[in-house]
Write an enzyme that holds these catalytic residues in place. Structure first.
Site, PDB file in Angstrom:
ATOM      1  N   GLU A   1      13.091   3.696  -9.105  1.00 24.85           N
ATOM      2  CA  GLU A   1      12.603   2.559  -8.334  1.00 24.85           C
ATOM      3  C   GLU A   1      12.187   1.455  -9.289  1.00 24.85           C
ATOM      4  O   GLU A   1      11.388   1.689 -10.193  1.00 24.85           O
ATOM      5  CB  GLU A   1      11.380   2.978  -7.520  1.00 24.85           C
ATOM      6  CG  GLU A   1      11.634   3.019  -6.040  1.00 24.85           C
ATOM      7  CD  GLU A   1      10.391   3.447  -5.278  1.00 24.85           C
ATOM      8  OE1 GLU A   1      10.534   4.336  -4.435  1.00 24.85           O
ATOM      9  OE2 GLU A   1       9.310   2.908  -5.547  1.00 24.85           O
TER      10      GLU A   1
ATOM     11  N   ASP B   1      -0.222  -3.686  -3.617  1.00 24.76           N
ATOM     12  CA  ASP B   1      -0.349  -2.980  -4.895  1.00 24.76           C
ATOM     13  C   ASP B   1      -1.758  -3.058  -5.464  1.00 24.76           C
ATOM     14  O   ASP B   1      -2.462  -4.043  -5.285  1.00 24.76           O
ATOM     15  CB  ASP B   1       0.647  -3.564  -5.902  1.00 24.76           C
ATOM     16  CG  ASP B   1       2.064  -3.106  -5.622  1.00 24.76           C
ATOM     17  OD1 ASP B   1       2.294  -1.883  -5.657  1.00 24.76           O
ATOM     18  OD2 ASP B   1       2.922  -3.962  -5.343  1.00 24.76           O
TER      19      ASP B   1
END
Lengths: 274, 406
Positions: A49, A60
């Protein structure tokens, strides 16, 4: 069969839980990305990824926020990430690559340009954190047209109704967020996780990967007991953050991935013995 | 003073999934979908309940001090030499700005949903103060996220929030300003959705926030529309308001949307001029994109990275804008213009000297454009400028511009 499906089929045949490392693309600089991707595979990654850095990565935690800032400061763009993937493909035809990012990167390029460019570089899937099925617009059609799979997140608080909706459009694998929180959070509850994965399996045939909260060999091993794949992000991104200047960064990254791989495989071996 | 229940066909501009034309929506990670659906359901249910409206109305009257006056600025009118200038005096609301209309309503909703903890983002601190104020009033725990740079620049408001019992958490990420505070508040919400209510301060963010905040701010326009008809016996030729996220502007515009003879002007922060690139005018110089859960106009790089903004007014210093404004721009129901830092400062001084009112620097942008517009209109006409807040918070900024240390 897509590269992602082939990979999961091969893992299943070998009795192996897939390992999916995440790194933020272009951190510490876009020139190093190809070498880092090969290092991930050498360490035992089954699928990679690549985070597409965004200035405002709302989902995040601080570790990946900092990585986004470093990558952007180094001049990273989606186009440069695609160039890196194309070069990675010169030596690695087998390992699937997923771009994980935010909707505004697609909005800015135009959905068609973005998908086309990713597909021709050899990207296999797109996971766009803030683009739920309801907002995907033309993306599913474009993705299908270019042979790109759309990966979706499922959270612990995703309702059964939404799970159906997501399952109807999801490709590749389902990415189960192991906890309520942002990437890199602590405290994984494996009992709850097992329930969550079971709920997903009731509505979807796709492999289930688990991430957000897997930080070391031990937690990777624990997750491997219930999931088809383990995603590890912040722990690796942190290593890159701390050793971005080191000339042996690829080797360090390879070793870290190998350690996670060992955690997963030892757990599997214990299960077989018991 | 009913909020969304007042009949207005234009209120249906937002579809049930929160889209305003191609703008708005709910661009969030999966973890936020459930809490947003819960909030939407709770709000739709509350909106049908007269006791919800009655409680908000009671708070707006007794605690906030509504209705705020519509004030004829006679000396300013003479000076501009045109249409009669009316000021909607949101500066006289409790805590000194329109922000409290929204926080009162959302706090009532939070209590109704059984949430004990309130979080908020703030830029200059006005929304943070308004949130801390209602949290204290209602006995709720309160955490306010604020960019680390803003914490330094707005020390007085930080202390004000602490006096009100709120915890202020500085945010060190990104540009360390409002947009980063919003990111961080969202992250907090993701992690604590069970007991936490997130009070967004503007008509930005994912559905239902742009609709919810608009409905709570409509009270400004509902009052102003009634007041101007009582005083003038007619509707105004124009309504002018500043636009950062755009909550005061949507609040005063919305009840006039169907009155097509009333021109609506939203004033963005022109900073040092659009040509300089140092401004905060996404509707004038940005393009559509997705940030903070909605599609709207943004200040961004060609690759879609959000770029730093500049305005003398912290409340307008934001790279995005509420999606309904993007829609009103596209269908040309409202016009969006800019006023520079320097022009806003001149308007600040004019209002102080001419009318004895220190306006917020945000509101000074609306004043600067409104005075110019008044001069182009005839003395038989009237226009309303939304004086969204008072300027006490800005005196250090104004002094510094003039080389004066307080």
């Amino acid at each position: 069969m897509s590269r992602i499906s082939q990979t999961f089929a091969a893992c299943r045949a070998a009795g192996r839980t897939a390992l999916i490392p995440y790194i933020t693309g272009g951190d510490p600089d876009p020139q190093q990305l190809v070498a880092l991707m090969h290092a991930l595979v050498d360490g035992g990654a089954d699928l990679i990824e690549i985070g597409v850095p965004f200035s405002d990565p709302m989902a995040d935690g601080p570790v990946i926020q900092a990585a986004c800032a470093r990558a952007l400061a180094a001049g990273t763009t989606p186009a440069k990430l695609c160039e890196a993937v194309a070069r990675f493909r010169e030596r690695d035809e087998a390992t699937p690559v997923v771009f994980m990012g935010y909707a505004n990167s697609l909005e800015a390029a135009g959905y068609e340009t973005y998908v086309e460019r990713a597909a021709s570089a050899g990207v296999d899937g797109l996971l766009t954190v803030d683009l739920p099925p309801e907002e995907a617009g033309s993306l599913p059609d474009l993705a299908a047209q270019h042979g790109i799979e759309l990966i979706y997140l499922v959270a612990p608080n995703t309702t059964a109704a939404r799970l159906q909706k997501i399952s109807a459009v999801a490709g590749g694998f389902i990415y189960a967020v192991a906890l309520k929180g942002v990437t890199g959070s602590a405290n994984l509850d494996t009992t709850l996780l097992a329930d969550q994965v079971a709920a997903i399996r009731r509505v979807s045939q796709l492999p289930v990967a688990v991430g957000f909260g897997v930080r070391d060999a031990a937690s990777a091993g624990a997750v491997a007991q219930v999931a088809d794949a383990v995603v590890v992000g912040s722990a690796l991104v942190q290593l890159i953050g701390e050793h971005g200047e080191a000339t042996d960064l690829p080797e360090r990254l390879r070793a870290a991935v190998a350690e996670l791989r060992r955690g997963i495989d030892e757990k599997a071996a214990m299960e077989v013995r018991s | 003073m009913a909020i969304a229940t007042e009949s207005n066909p234009a209120a249906s501009a937002a579809s049930s999934d929160g889209r305003f034309g191609s703008f708005g929506g709910r661009f969030v990670s999966e973890t936020l979908m459930a809490p947003l659906e819960e909030l939407t359901a709770a709000y739709l249910e509350a909106r049908q309940d007269p006791t919800f409206h009655a409680e908000i109305e009671r708070e707006l009257h007794a605690f906030v001090g509504r209705p705020t006056p519509l004030y004829l600025a006679e000396r300013l009118t003479r000076r501009a030499g045109g249409a009669r200038i009316y000021l909607k005096r949101e500066d006289l609301a409790h805590t000194g700005a329109h922000k409290i209309n929204n926080t009162v309503g959302q706090a009532v909703l939070a209590a109704r949903m059984g949430k004990q903890r309130i979080i908020a983002e703030t830029g200059a601190g006005q929304h943070g103060v308004a949130t801390a104020t209602v949290a204290a009033r209602m006995g709720l725990e309160c955490v306010v996220y604020m960019g680390a740079d803003d914490v330094k620049r707005q020390a007085a408001n930080v202390y004000r929030m602490r006096l009100l019992g709120a915890e202020v958490r500085p945010v060190d990420a990104g540009t360390r300003t409002l947009k980063d505070a919003l990111n961080e508040a969202m992250r907090d919400w993701v992690a604590h959705v069970d007991d936490t209510f997130y009070i967004i301060g503007s008509v930005a963010g994912p559905h239902p926030y742009p609709t919810l905040v608009r409905d709570l701010q409509r009270v400004i326009g509902i009052e102003a529309r009634r007041q101007i008809q009582e005083i003038e016996g007619a509707l105004p030729a124009a309504v002018v308001a500043c636009v950062g996220g755009g909550s005061n502007a949507i609040g005063i515009f919305h009840p006039f949307l169907d009155d097509t003879e009333v021109a609506l002007y939203g004033v963005e922060a022109g900073g040092e001029g659009l040509a300089s690139g140092r401004h905060a005018a996404p509707l004038n110089a940005g393009r559509p994109g997705v940030l903070h859960g909605a599609r709207s106009y943004l200040m961004e790089s060609p690759e879609g990275q959000i770029i730093g903004t500049h305005s003398i007014s912290a409340g307008l210093d934001y790279p995005g804008v509420g999606p309904e404004h993007a829609y009103l721009k596209e269908c040309a129901r409202a016009h969006y213009v800019t006023v520079t830092d320097a022009e806003a400062l001149e308007a600040f001084h004019r209002l102080a000297r001419c009318e004895g009112i220190l306006p917020a620097l945000e509101s000074a942008h609306a004043l600067a454009y409104g005075e110019r517009l008044a001069a182009e209109l005839s003395p038989e006409q009237a226009l309303i400028i939304n004086l969204s807040g008072r300027g006490d918070k800005d005196i250090a900024t104004v002094a510094a511009r003039e080389g004066i240390e307080l």
